[in-house]
Each structure stands twice: as C-alpha cells, then as structure tokens.
Write a protein that holds these residues in place. Structure first.
Motif, mmCIF file in Angstrom:
data_model
loop_
_atom_site.group_PDB
_atom_site.id
_atom_site.type_symbol
_atom_site.label_atom_id
_atom_site.label_comp_id
_atom_site.label_asym_id
_atom_site.label_seq_id
_atom_site.Cartn_x
_atom_site.Cartn_y
_atom_site.Cartn_z
ATOM 1 N N LEU A 73 11.404 4.827 0.802
ATOM 2 C CA LEU A 73 12.923 4.813 0.923
ATOM 3 C C LEU A 73 13.105 4.866 2.537
ATOM 4 C CD1 LEU A 73 14.314 7.690 -1.164
ATOM 5 C CD2 LEU A 73 14.801 5.266 -1.565
ATOM 6 N N ASN A 74 12.292 5.164 3.256
ATOM 7 C CA ASN A 74 12.344 5.025 4.960
ATOM 8 C C ASN A 74 11.993 3.799 5.296
ATOM 9 O OD1 ASN A 74 13.934 7.749 5.148
ATOM 10 N ND2 ASN A 74 11.772 8.851 5.121
ATOM 11 N N ARG A 75 11.198 3.031 4.625
ATOM 12 C CA ARG A 75 10.534 1.778 5.038
ATOM 13 C C ARG A 75 10.763 0.794 4.051
ATOM 14 N NH1 ARG A 75 4.469 3.303 5.930
ATOM 15 N NH2 ARG A 75 4.292 1.104 5.971
ATOM 16 N N MET A 76 11.983 0.555 3.684
ATOM 17 C CA MET A 76 12.251 -0.634 2.813
ATOM 18 C C MET A 76 11.870 -1.912 3.329
ATOM 19 S SD MET A 76 13.166 0.316 -0.133
ATOM 20 C CE MET A 76 13.999 -0.978 -0.578
ATOM 21 N N LEU A 106 0.868 -1.247 0.222
ATOM 22 C CA LEU A 106 -0.072 0.124 0.246
ATOM 23 C C LEU A 106 0.947 1.248 0.182
ATOM 24 C CD1 LEU A 106 -2.548 -1.019 2.613
ATOM 25 C CD2 LEU A 106 -2.832 -0.864 0.042
ATOM 26 N N PRO A 107 0.360 2.588 -0.204
ATOM 27 C CA PRO A 107 1.100 3.612 -0.168
ATOM 28 C C PRO A 107 1.698 3.866 1.219
ATOM 29 C CG PRO A 107 -0.861 4.029 -1.207
ATOM 30 C CD PRO A 107 -1.099 2.667 -0.548
ATOM 31 N N LEU A 148 2.884 12.475 -4.016
ATOM 32 C CA LEU A 148 3.540 11.252 -4.673
ATOM 33 C C LEU A 148 5.032 11.166 -4.173
ATOM 34 C CD1 LEU A 148 1.590 10.864 -7.791
ATOM 35 C CD2 LEU A 148 1.393 9.737 -5.613
ATOM 36 N N GLY A 149 5.731 12.531 -4.186
ATOM 37 C CA GLY A 149 7.119 12.764 -3.963
ATOM 38 C C GLY A 149 7.366 12.114 -2.452
ATOM 39 N N GLN A 150 6.511 12.687 -1.555
ATOM 40 C CA GLN A 150 6.726 12.219 -0.283
ATOM 41 C C GLN A 150 6.406 10.884 0.123
ATOM 42 O OE1 GLN A 150 7.776 14.255 2.359
ATOM 43 N NE2 GLN A 150 8.057 15.905 0.830
ATOM 44 N N LEU A 203 9.540 8.879 -0.898
ATOM 45 C CA LEU A 203 10.516 9.105 0.344
ATOM 46 C C LEU A 203 10.161 8.310 1.425
ATOM 47 C CD1 LEU A 203 11.021 13.243 0.569
ATOM 48 C CD2 LEU A 203 12.585 11.367 -0.339
ATOM 49 N N GLY A 204 8.897 8.094 1.662
ATOM 50 C CA GLY A 204 8.396 7.012 2.755
ATOM 51 C C GLY A 204 8.795 5.640 2.387
#
Length: 246
Positions: free
Chosen positions: A222-225, A160-161, A214-216, A219-220
C-alpha cells in the motif's frame, strides 16, 4: 531470539523438559526464504518464448497462453532469503519441499477487473485455507532436523515482496527487455511460498509470525504502489537497479 540455558530435568510440576544445552546460542529462526517461479526462467522457456512471438502478431488469447503455461515445467527456486549473509542449507531441496507437486503459473489480462488484481495484491484468503499451510523437515547440521513452516499465496511474478529493496524490484521489471512489450498485455501470477526454517519448531509461534509478516508485507504494498504501477510503464522508463540478490 535464541534458545539459551539448560532446560533438562523435571520441573516443579513433574513434567520433563527438553535439554537444549547443546543448542545454546542457536537462533530460533535460521532463515526466512521465499520460494516461487523466477520470471526470468519463465521468459527463457522455449514454449513461452514461442507463445510471446505469436502474441506479438496479435494471435494469442489468455486461454491459449494458460494452456502453454500449464504445459511448461519451470522449477521453483529460492528467490529471496534472509539473512543474506548466512548460507541456506539444502538450497536445492527446499523448493521441492515448499512445492512438492510443482508450481504452475497462470495468465490474466491487464484489462481484467481491478478487483481481481486487488484480490491478488491484498487478499488474505490464505488465513482461512489450511491447504495453504504446511510443514516439512529435512536434514540440517549434524544429525538435527531442520523444520520448514510454510504459507503459500498467489502473487504477481513481476513484483517481489514489498520488503525487498526497491532497486531489486526495478531489476525484475527491466529484465528480458525483448519480451517487455508483450508484458504490457498480461499479468503472470503464481503461488509463492513464505517459509521459516528453524531447528526449534513452535508451530503456533512461527505461523503467527508468518501471518504478521505477510500482513506487514501487504501494508508495504500500500505504501509502495509505485512499484506495481511501474509494470505498466514503457520499457525505456524502467530504471534498472543493482540486481536481484537472494
């Protein structure tokens, strides 16, 4: 953000402005909705279940699975909405307007090039593709028009997003347990539509807001791989959360 105050009459420049007195206190944005295929709906489709049974015997290929996916008619649905404490009007119609020609998924092998996966996760080609942007309107409260401003992009059905709570992410990963062993072989990808619903369409403002969101969201990711890497964990390592609530 709300539209406030009377704005009728002619201004000092002689231009007549819109009278929004009747809309005092009305939010500039009614809802953010995310529309797309629900992985559980795909898993329950008879054609897909048959394909997964055949796949368990080692007899399936990506090409055949994509033919099966193309033949399926799984309707899109609202998979997420914000704010969640206010009902979305015309819930049944919105997916049809987000995807007027329907939506089809496709299959890629998990062992395919990592660049393909990264392009889906972090690519921004939608910014330069006007076909990914569209608007619509439908009947809202009273006799007003409710506008939808939409951006579509390709995403993995198993995630999900990134702004959705992690517990809901884990629930998606742990659903349809009998089919999980076959998920380890494939990714299913399909377009998702991010749509702002508003009674006050300001195309530049709202699309800028969607692009920023969508840019944020990326980034999310990247922080929640860890959310995406959980796709490759064995079934019994996935911890079910509290549920996927739209």
């Amino acid at each position: 953000m709300s539209a406030n105050g009377p704005m009728g009459g002619a201004g000092s420049d002689g231009v007549t402005s819109l009278d929004t007195t009747a809309y005092e206190g009305q939010p500039l944005i009614e809802h953010l909705v995310v529309v797309g295929l629900d992985r559980a709906d795909v898993d329950m489709d008879p054609a897909w279940r048959k394909a997964m049974t055949f796949s368990s015997s080692g007899g399936d290929t990506v090409q055949r699975l994509n033919r099966v996916m193309e033949s399926m008619s799984v309707p899109p649905r609202v998979v997420f909405s914000y704010p969640s404490d206010r009902p979305v009007h015309n819930t049944q119609q919105i997916p049809e307007f987000c995807f007027p020609s329907g939506v089809k998924g496709s299959v890629i092998r998990r062992t395919d090039s990592g660049s393909s996966v990264n392009q889906i996760l972090y690519g921004q080609s939608y910014r330069n593709d006007s076909a990914k942007l569209h608007t619509f309107f439908l009947g809202g409260q009273g006799d007003r028009r409710l506008y939808g401003l939409c951006i579509s992009k390709l995403e993995f059905l198993d995630t999900l997003p990134s702004f959705v709570h992690p517990s809901r992410q884990r629930t998606v990963l742990s659903s349809s347990a009998p089919l999980r062993r076959n998920r380890n072989k494939w990714h299913i990808v399909a377009p998702r539509c991010y749509c702002l619903l508003t009674y006050f369409p300001s195309f530049r403002l709202h699309f800028d807001l969607l692009f920023s969101l969508l840019g944020q969201e990326q980034l999310g990711r990247l922080n929640r791989m860890d959310v995406f890497s959980a796709l490759d964990k064995p079934e019994d390592e996935v911890d079910a959360g509290e549920g996927w609530k739209s």
